[in-house]
Design a protein around this motif. Structure first.
Motif, PDB file in Angstrom:
ATOM      1  N   ASN A   2       0.837  -1.199   0.000  1.00  0.00           N
ATOM      2  CA  ASN A   2       0.000   0.000   0.000  1.00  0.00           C
ATOM      3  C   ASN A   2       0.874   1.252   0.000  1.00  0.00           C
ATOM      4  O   ASN A   2       1.069   1.890   1.018  1.00  0.00           O
ATOM      5  N   VAL A   4       1.346   5.061  -1.246  1.00  0.00           N
ATOM      6  CA  VAL A   4       0.565   6.204  -1.705  1.00  0.00           C
ATOM      7  C   VAL A   4       1.529   7.264  -2.222  1.00  0.00           C
ATOM      8  O   VAL A   4       2.477   7.626  -1.536  1.00  0.00           O
ATOM      9  N   ARG A   5       1.258   7.723  -3.432  1.00  0.00           N
ATOM     10  CA  ARG A   5       2.098   8.757  -4.050  1.00  0.00           C
ATOM     11  C   ARG A   5       1.403  10.100  -3.937  1.00  0.00           C
ATOM     12  O   ARG A   5       0.248  10.257  -4.360  1.00  0.00           O
ATOM     13  N   ILE A  19      -3.135  14.450  -4.733  1.00  0.00           N
ATOM     14  CA  ILE A  19      -3.174  13.015  -5.014  1.00  0.00           C
ATOM     15  C   ILE A  19      -4.026  12.802  -6.262  1.00  0.00           C
ATOM     16  O   ILE A  19      -4.923  13.585  -6.563  1.00  0.00           O
ATOM     17  N   SER A  22      -7.136   8.133  -8.721  1.00  0.00           N
ATOM     18  CA  SER A  22      -7.026   6.703  -8.391  1.00  0.00           C
ATOM     19  C   SER A  22      -6.633   6.497  -6.933  1.00  0.00           C
ATOM     20  O   SER A  22      -7.089   5.562  -6.273  1.00  0.00           O
ATOM     21  N   ILE A  23      -5.785   7.393  -6.407  1.00  0.00           N
ATOM     22  CA  ILE A  23      -5.394   7.308  -4.991  1.00  0.00           C
ATOM     23  C   ILE A  23      -6.588   7.662  -4.106  1.00  0.00           C
ATOM     24  O   ILE A  23      -6.821   7.021  -3.079  1.00  0.00           O
ATOM     25  N   ARG A  24      -7.355   8.688  -4.497  1.00  0.00           N
ATOM     26  CA  ARG A  24      -8.558   9.041  -3.727  1.00  0.00           C
ATOM     27  C   ARG A  24      -9.510   7.855  -3.664  1.00  0.00           C
ATOM     28  O   ARG A  24     -10.050   7.533  -2.599  1.00  0.00           O
ATOM     29  N   PHE A  26      -8.741   4.654  -4.010  1.00  0.00           N
ATOM     30  CA  PHE A  26      -8.098   3.636  -3.187  1.00  0.00           C
ATOM     31  C   PHE A  26      -8.299   3.925  -1.700  1.00  0.00           C
ATOM     32  O   PHE A  26      -8.662   3.043  -0.921  1.00  0.00           O
ATOM     33  N   TYR A  62       0.167  14.563   4.824  1.00  0.00           N
ATOM     34  CA  TYR A  62      -0.468  13.353   4.296  1.00  0.00           C
ATOM     35  C   TYR A  62      -1.728  12.931   5.049  1.00  0.00           C
ATOM     36  O   TYR A  62      -2.707  12.534   4.402  1.00  0.00           O
ATOM     37  N   LEU A  66      -5.112  12.893   2.786  1.00  0.00           N
ATOM     38  CA  LEU A  66      -5.807  11.618   2.633  1.00  0.00           C
ATOM     39  C   LEU A  66      -7.144  11.598   3.365  1.00  0.00           C
ATOM     40  O   LEU A  66      -7.969  10.727   3.116  1.00  0.00           O
TER      41      LEU A  66
END
Length: 101
Positions: A2, A4-5, A19, A22-24, A26, A62, A66
């Motif tokens: 897992n 996260v970039r 972000i 696709s990260i949102r 995820f 972060y 996130l």
């Protein structure tokens, strides 16, 4: 894994942290109660002042970006990479499992 970039874009007056969609997605699947932000902007002066009193800004960016506020949830992520948007270079890495957050 897992990982996260987080994209970091250096601007004229500060940094923009963002972000990808696709990260949102995820994050929302992994943490249904999360409310990820599209981006967070921090001015150069604010970053400099913040780091004098509180330490590395990325450790605070972060969780806010996130939208995850539980430390136990954040520890489910293996690694957070802050990547320069222009060069692709990794600027900063955080391993939430190892952090005392």
């Amino acid at each position: 894994m897992n990982t996260v970039r987080i994209n970091v874009n250096k601007q004229i007056d500060g940094y923009s942290f963002s972000i990808a969609p696709s990260i949102r997605d995820f994050i929302k699947k992994l943490f249904p109660n999360a409310h990820p932000a599209n981006n967070i902007f921090v001015g150069y002066d604010t970053k400099s002042d913040f780091e004098i009193y509180f330490g590395t800004l990325e450790n605070y960016i972060y969780p806010a970006l996130l939208g995850v506020d539980k430390n136990s949830d954040l520890k489910m992520l293996d690694e957070i990479e802050f990547v320069d948007n222009k060069t692709g270079n990794v600027l900063h890495k955080v391993t939430p499992r190892d952090e005392k957050i």
